[in-house]
Design a protein around this motif. Structure first.
Motif, PDB file in Angstrom:
ATOM      1  N   ILE A   2     -50.309  34.615 -53.116  1.00  0.00           N
ATOM      2  CA  ILE A   2     -51.522  34.732 -53.932  1.00  0.00           C
ATOM      3  C   ILE A   2     -52.762  34.726 -53.033  1.00  0.00           C
ATOM      4  CG2 ILE A   2     -52.936  33.577 -55.673  1.00  0.00           C
ATOM      5  CD1 ILE A   2     -50.297  32.634 -56.937  1.00  0.00           C
ATOM      6  N   VAL A   3     -52.790  33.818 -52.062  1.00  0.00           N
ATOM      7  CA  VAL A   3     -53.938  33.737 -51.148  1.00  0.00           C
ATOM      8  C   VAL A   3     -54.039  35.021 -50.313  1.00  0.00           C
ATOM      9  CG1 VAL A   3     -54.876  32.513 -49.147  1.00  0.00           C
ATOM     10  CG2 VAL A   3     -53.951  31.224 -51.049  1.00  0.00           C
ATOM     11  N   GLY A   5     -52.949  38.040 -51.126  1.00  0.00           N
ATOM     12  CA  GLY A   5     -53.398  39.113 -52.011  1.00  0.00           C
ATOM     13  C   GLY A   5     -54.890  39.022 -52.273  1.00  0.00           C
ATOM     14  N   ALA A   6     -55.388  37.799 -52.444  1.00  0.00           N
ATOM     15  CA  ALA A   6     -56.820  37.605 -52.673  1.00  0.00           C
ATOM     16  C   ALA A   6     -57.632  38.025 -51.448  1.00  0.00           C
ATOM     17  CB  ALA A   6     -57.104  36.151 -53.030  1.00  0.00           C
TER      18      ALA A   6
END
Length: 193
Positions: A2-3, A5-6
């Motif tokens: 998630i990090v 991708g962000a």
């Protein structure tokens, strides 16, 4: 994941803003707050490339690559000086242009013209050779030859305007005798404290 991708989304968002937003807002650059278009700069670059190729062919040497920084600096200088000429009312009349080219009415013959249009017998500048070449270029049906004449005419007109501008600046830089004397003594005088 998630990090990561962000981070990728953040980087690509900034990348898209940087490439498209700045180009439309500032063009290729700004001079006097006005956008300089990439097309105008590319045209100046292609003219410089054509001139370099022509000079290399005349001197029978290999063509050197064009210095893009020098072209950009010349391009910006031309834009800045055009604004100054307009503000000061500097222009070159047709009669002044002719006198400038042919070395009349107090003008010296330009060195590049004196070298290119010399009489084979006397070795001196021949005005008639230059005049016949200009008439030949003006009456030519070849658009390339006419473009060369237009480019040459613009070059010598800009050169004369720049000389006038520099003369105006030089007249503004006057030092009185009192100022010169004070400057001299301030540099030479020694005091002990």
């Amino acid at each position: 994941v998630i990090v990561g991708g962000a981070l990728l989304a953040f980087i690509f968002t900034d990348y898209n803003k940087g490439t498209s937003g700045l180009e439309s807002k500032y063009g290729y650059g700004t001079v006097y707050g006005e956008k300089v278009s990439i097309e105008e700069y590319n045209e100046a670059l292609s003219i410089a490339d054509e001139n370099a190729a022509r000079n290399a062919q005349q001197q029978q040497q290999p063509k050197q690559p064009v210095d893009e920084v020098a072209v950009w600096n010349g391009f910006v200088e031309k834009l800045l000086l055009e604004k100054e000429y307009e503000a000061l009312g500097i222009d070159v009349s047709a009669s002044e242009f002719d006198a400038y080219l042919y070395g009349k009415d107090g003008f010296q013959v330009l060195p590049d013209l004196a070298q290119g249009f010399t009489d084979s017998i006397t070795g001196m500048f021949n005005e008639k050779l230059l005049q016949s070449r200009i008439e030949e270029m003006e009456s030519s049906d070849d658009p390339e030859v006419q473009k060369q004449w237009d480019d040459s005419k613009n070059y010598y007109t800009d050169k004369r305007k720049q000389e006038k501008y520099v003369d105006i600046l030089n007249q503004g830089m006057y030092v009185t005798n009192l100022e010169a004397e004070n400057e001299y003594f301030s540099q030479k005088e020694v005091k002990s404290i």
